[in-house]
Scaffold this motif. Structure first.
Motif, mmCIF file in Angstrom:
data_model
loop_
_atom_site.group_PDB
_atom_site.id
_atom_site.type_symbol
_atom_site.label_atom_id
_atom_site.label_comp_id
_atom_site.label_asym_id
_atom_site.label_seq_id
_atom_site.Cartn_x
_atom_site.Cartn_y
_atom_site.Cartn_z
ATOM 1 N N ASN A 71 0.736 -1.645 -0.168
ATOM 2 C CA ASN A 71 -0.139 -0.315 -0.355
ATOM 3 C C ASN A 71 1.260 1.415 -0.362
ATOM 4 O O ASN A 71 0.349 2.404 0.027
ATOM 5 C CB ASN A 71 -0.975 -0.091 1.166
ATOM 6 C CG ASN A 71 -2.001 -1.217 1.315
ATOM 7 O OD1 ASN A 71 -2.055 -1.370 0.312
ATOM 8 N ND2 ASN A 71 -2.263 -1.870 1.948
ATOM 9 N N SER A 72 2.067 1.074 0.194
ATOM 10 C CA SER A 72 2.851 1.995 0.400
ATOM 11 C C SER A 72 3.894 2.623 -0.771
ATOM 12 O O SER A 72 4.463 3.073 -0.740
ATOM 13 C CB SER A 72 4.301 1.898 1.785
ATOM 14 O OG SER A 72 4.546 1.138 1.432
ATOM 15 N N TRP A 73 3.837 1.400 -1.948
ATOM 16 C CA TRP A 73 4.291 1.330 -2.625
ATOM 17 C C TRP A 73 3.875 2.801 -4.043
ATOM 18 O O TRP A 73 3.132 2.862 -3.672
ATOM 19 C CB TRP A 73 4.048 0.077 -3.685
ATOM 20 C CG TRP A 73 4.821 -1.442 -2.798
ATOM 21 C CD1 TRP A 73 5.343 -0.975 -2.039
ATOM 22 C CD2 TRP A 73 4.454 -2.506 -3.303
ATOM 23 N NE1 TRP A 73 5.780 -2.425 -2.006
ATOM 24 C CE2 TRP A 73 5.823 -3.199 -3.202
ATOM 25 C CE3 TRP A 73 4.223 -3.231 -4.613
ATOM 26 C CZ2 TRP A 73 5.532 -4.562 -3.189
ATOM 27 C CZ3 TRP A 73 4.196 -4.608 -5.129
ATOM 28 C CH2 TRP A 73 4.661 -4.626 -4.099
ATOM 29 N N PRO A 74 5.230 3.017 -4.799
ATOM 30 C CA PRO A 74 4.188 3.835 -5.867
ATOM 31 C C PRO A 74 3.153 3.398 -7.061
ATOM 32 O O PRO A 74 3.157 2.665 -6.632
ATOM 33 C CB PRO A 74 5.819 4.176 -6.632
ATOM 34 C CG PRO A 74 6.771 4.133 -5.964
ATOM 35 C CD PRO A 74 6.193 3.022 -5.182
ATOM 36 N N LYS A 75 2.422 4.742 -6.943
ATOM 37 C CA LYS A 75 1.222 4.199 -7.546
ATOM 38 C C LYS A 75 1.839 3.186 -9.416
ATOM 39 O O LYS A 75 1.130 2.306 -9.804
ATOM 40 C CB LYS A 75 0.374 5.403 -7.699
ATOM 41 C CG LYS A 75 -1.233 5.028 -8.191
ATOM 42 C CD LYS A 75 -1.996 6.820 -8.246
ATOM 43 C CE LYS A 75 -3.100 6.137 -8.357
ATOM 44 N NZ LYS A 75 -4.408 6.855 -8.578
ATOM 45 N N GLU A 76 2.790 3.737 -9.249
ATOM 46 C CA GLU A 76 3.063 3.765 -10.882
ATOM 47 C C GLU A 76 3.504 1.588 -10.757
ATOM 48 O O GLU A 76 3.232 0.808 -11.204
ATOM 49 C CB GLU A 76 4.451 3.776 -11.318
ATOM 50 C CG GLU A 76 4.762 3.286 -12.428
ATOM 51 C CD GLU A 76 6.340 3.333 -12.811
ATOM 52 O OE1 GLU A 76 6.171 3.711 -14.501
ATOM 53 O OE2 GLU A 76 6.886 3.746 -12.154
ATOM 54 N N ALA A 77 3.847 1.339 -9.614
ATOM 55 C CA ALA A 77 4.334 0.431 -9.554
ATOM 56 C C ALA A 77 3.031 -0.910 -8.506
ATOM 57 O O ALA A 77 3.238 -2.016 -8.934
ATOM 58 C CB ALA A 77 5.249 -0.316 -8.014
ATOM 59 N N GLN A 78 2.129 -0.228 -8.446
ATOM 60 C CA GLN A 78 0.947 -0.505 -8.250
ATOM 61 C C GLN A 78 -0.182 -1.169 -8.510
ATOM 62 O O GLN A 78 -0.349 -1.702 -8.762
ATOM 63 C CB GLN A 78 -0.257 -0.077 -6.881
ATOM 64 C CG GLN A 78 0.505 0.193 -5.340
ATOM 65 C CD GLN A 78 -0.123 1.122 -4.708
ATOM 66 O OE1 GLN A 78 -1.837 1.251 -4.537
ATOM 67 N NE2 GLN A 78 0.255 2.286 -3.700
ATOM 68 N N LEU A 79 0.542 -0.347 -9.880
ATOM 69 C CA LEU A 79 -0.790 -0.391 -11.421
ATOM 70 C C LEU A 79 0.310 -1.261 -11.826
ATOM 71 O O LEU A 79 -0.837 -2.391 -12.942
ATOM 72 C CB LEU A 79 -0.668 1.280 -11.684
ATOM 73 C CG LEU A 79 -1.994 1.789 -11.130
ATOM 74 C CD1 LEU A 79 -1.636 3.191 -11.884
ATOM 75 C CD2 LEU A 79 -3.154 1.463 -10.750
ATOM 76 N N ASN A 80 1.275 -1.468 -12.137
ATOM 77 C CA ASN A 80 1.857 -2.479 -13.167
ATOM 78 C C ASN A 80 2.812 -3.230 -12.865
ATOM 79 O O ASN A 80 4.541 -2.956 -12.278
ATOM 80 C CB ASN A 80 2.353 -1.546 -14.118
ATOM 81 C CG ASN A 80 2.787 -2.534 -15.525
ATOM 82 O OD1 ASN A 80 3.012 -3.891 -15.128
ATOM 83 N ND2 ASN A 80 4.137 -1.445 -16.144
ATOM 84 N N PRO A 81 1.905 -4.263 -12.388
ATOM 85 C CA PRO A 81 3.282 -5.034 -11.280
ATOM 86 C C PRO A 81 4.410 -5.755 -12.183
ATOM 87 O O PRO A 81 5.540 -6.136 -11.865
ATOM 88 C CB PRO A 81 2.332 -6.308 -11.047
ATOM 89 C CG PRO A 81 1.453 -6.281 -11.875
ATOM 90 C CD PRO A 81 0.726 -5.205 -12.233
#
Length: 506
Positions: A71-81
């Motif tokens: 949940n604390s990851w950058p949004k880019e990483a959350q959206l594209n594993p």
């Protein structure tokens, strides 16, 4: 003989063997690295510091290191594993270290292993030297991101309908529709991204159709969910297609005409959670929307004197015939009546006074009111956003000071990344020491600026609160207490929540 023995001894005391190294340039399609924490059968983690050393090495090589809480990851990483490398380092036999790096598909993109030993069989030294041998296999590698090397996930097919936001609105306005039908926006949380969906009836079921999403693999017209009515009004058996487009069987509930909730299971903890969708269209009739139990509006406020003076935004109390203050106490929530003392509409600040005979006052206040903030400093707020939808419990959000001026460099405001919603208006903005530096006031309206915006919110500076307070003919000195400065956020909140109030306007 002596010299021969010394040569033999030096060979036996320290020997290193490296095995089959891959090409580190194969890592150029990735930006982030998640290093699994090495766990042992005795319950201990990363005894020899191998995971930690690997994180440092990859960070120095140009990768962004991701923590355990996604949940604390950058949004880019959350959206594209597929931008993330999954790194596993392991050890065995007192001297061997293995490294495997895999991508989002589980494909092995880099692997290496090494053995190092010494005469005294020092496992710590063996493992560290083995790991350094693996690092040497990278040479002088530095990440040079190449998007063409990033793998693509092949998602399952979902049903696609020829519907747009315009066609759905036409349908809603020209037909008699059921309560669940309409256009919804997800209420964003750390576990759930942004979706705008339109729900429409097809024969005996309802389908949620994507209008907008943060996730690029979800396209307009894709069916996100199918709702089947149950024997209970407003309760639906639901097939929800998750972020990876796999089906998940759950249920949904229309909590009220404007709020749809769907139950999910948290992927990290396995705990159940409920995500909310707020109906945006068709809009509720004004009279019914603004007179739930006679309530015209709600907002937040906070205590600034022991005798019950409350600060809030002037727009919160607009057109008020009666004002209620709801305060947390050790005996539960107490409700008091209040009256308006002063309003500064130009600066959107107002002072109220609890005038209820049941109110006994406070012994002291745990914070000061400060007139300065630094760009980049941590701030947080406590308030009551979307009270009719999210309930009467206080909510805490945090962020930083982005700027010491507001829209078009308006010096009255502080720009903050602290998320706020309708209902947060008038709440306190605290600094990291638990002292008040402003009143949360508004967020930048995307429709007004004509583009998508994130984390652009505003608070009126505490200077304007102090100015209006000093206009009171009879007043006590403002608190200079700083007793919360040495406490962490959760302990500060336990104290501060009792001085932040829900304001209901009738």
């Amino acid at each position: 003989m002596k010299s021969t023995y010394l040569i033999f001894l030096s060979i036996v005391m320290s020997w290193n063997i490296g095995f089959g190294q891959s090409n580190p340039k194969s890592l150029d399609g990735y930006k982030y690295a998640y290093v699994q924490k090495l766990e042992y059968k005795n319950g201990r983690t990363d005894i020899y510091g191998l995971s930690y050393s690997t994180e440092r090495f990859l960070k120095n090589s140009g990768f962004y290191i991701l923590g355990n809480n996604n949940n604390s990851w950058p949004k880019e990483a959350q959206l594209n594993p597929c931008l993330i490398l999954n790194v596993l380092v392991n050890n065995s036999d007192g001297s061997k270290v293995f490294m495997e790096i895999r991508n989002c598909k589980g494909d092995l993109v880099y692997t290496d292993k090494s053995t190092a030993a010494n005469w005294v069989n020092d496992f710590q030294d063996n493992y560290n030297r083995s790991l350094k041998n693996i690092f040497k296999g990278f040479g002088n590698y530095q990440l040079s991101y190449n998007a063409s090397k990033t793998p693509k996930i092949e998602y399952p097919e979902v049903e696609k309908l020829e519907e747009t936001e315009e066609s759905l609105k036409t349908y809603y306005t020209t037909n008699t529709i059921d309560e669940i039908e309409g256009i919804y926006k997800s209420y964003q949380s750390d576990q759930f991204g942004y979706y705008m969906i339109g729900i429409k009836k097809y024969k005996n079921e309802y389908k949620a159709i994507i209008i907008e999403s943060d996730f690029k693999h979800w396209k307009p017209g894709d069916v996100k969910a199918v709702f089947e009515p149950s024997s209970m009004k407003g309760f639906y058996s639901t097939t929800w297609f998750m972020g990876n487009k796999t089906p998940f069987e759950t249920f949904a509930l229309m909590e009220n005409p404007a709020l749809l909730s769907v139950e999910f299971k948290d992927a990290q903890t396995g705990d159940k959670r409920t995500d909310k969708f707020i109906k945006m269209y068709p809009s509720a009739d004004v009279s019914s929307a603004t007179t739930i139990d006679g309530i015209k509006a709600t907002g937040s406020g906070f205590v600034i004197s022991t005798d019950g003076v409350i600060a809030t935004n002037a727009h919160v109390i607009e057109n008020a015939d009666r004002i209620e203050i709801h305060l947390n106490t050790e005996f539960g929530t107490k409700t008091y009546t209040a009256s308006i003392l002063l309003k500064d509409e130009s600066n959107d600040v107002a002072l109220l006074k609890i005038d209820d005979d049941e109110f006994k006052g406070f012994n002291s206040l745990p914070y000061s009111i400060l007139q300065t903030t630094d760009i980049g400093e941590d701030v947080f707020t406590i308030g009551y956003p979307l009270n009719s939808l999210m309930g009467d419990n206080y909510k805490v959000t945090d962020g930083i000071v982005s700027s010491n001026s507001g829209l078009k460099d308006d010096v009255r405001f502080i720009q903050i990344t602290t998320p706020i919603q309708p209902g947060n208006s008038g709440g306190p903005l605290f600094n990291k020491d638990g002292n008040i530096v402003g009143l949360t006031t508004s967020k930048l309206n995307e429709r007004a600026v004509g583009t998508s915006v994130e984390n652009v919110n505003y608070a009126i500076k505490a200077t304007y609160l102090i100015n209006i307070y000093n206009m009171l003919p009879q007043k006590e000195e403002l608190s200079a207490n700083t007793s919360l400065s040495d406490k962490d956020l959760k302990d500060q909140v336990k104290v501060l929540k009792n001085y932040v109030c829900l304001i209901k306007i009738y």
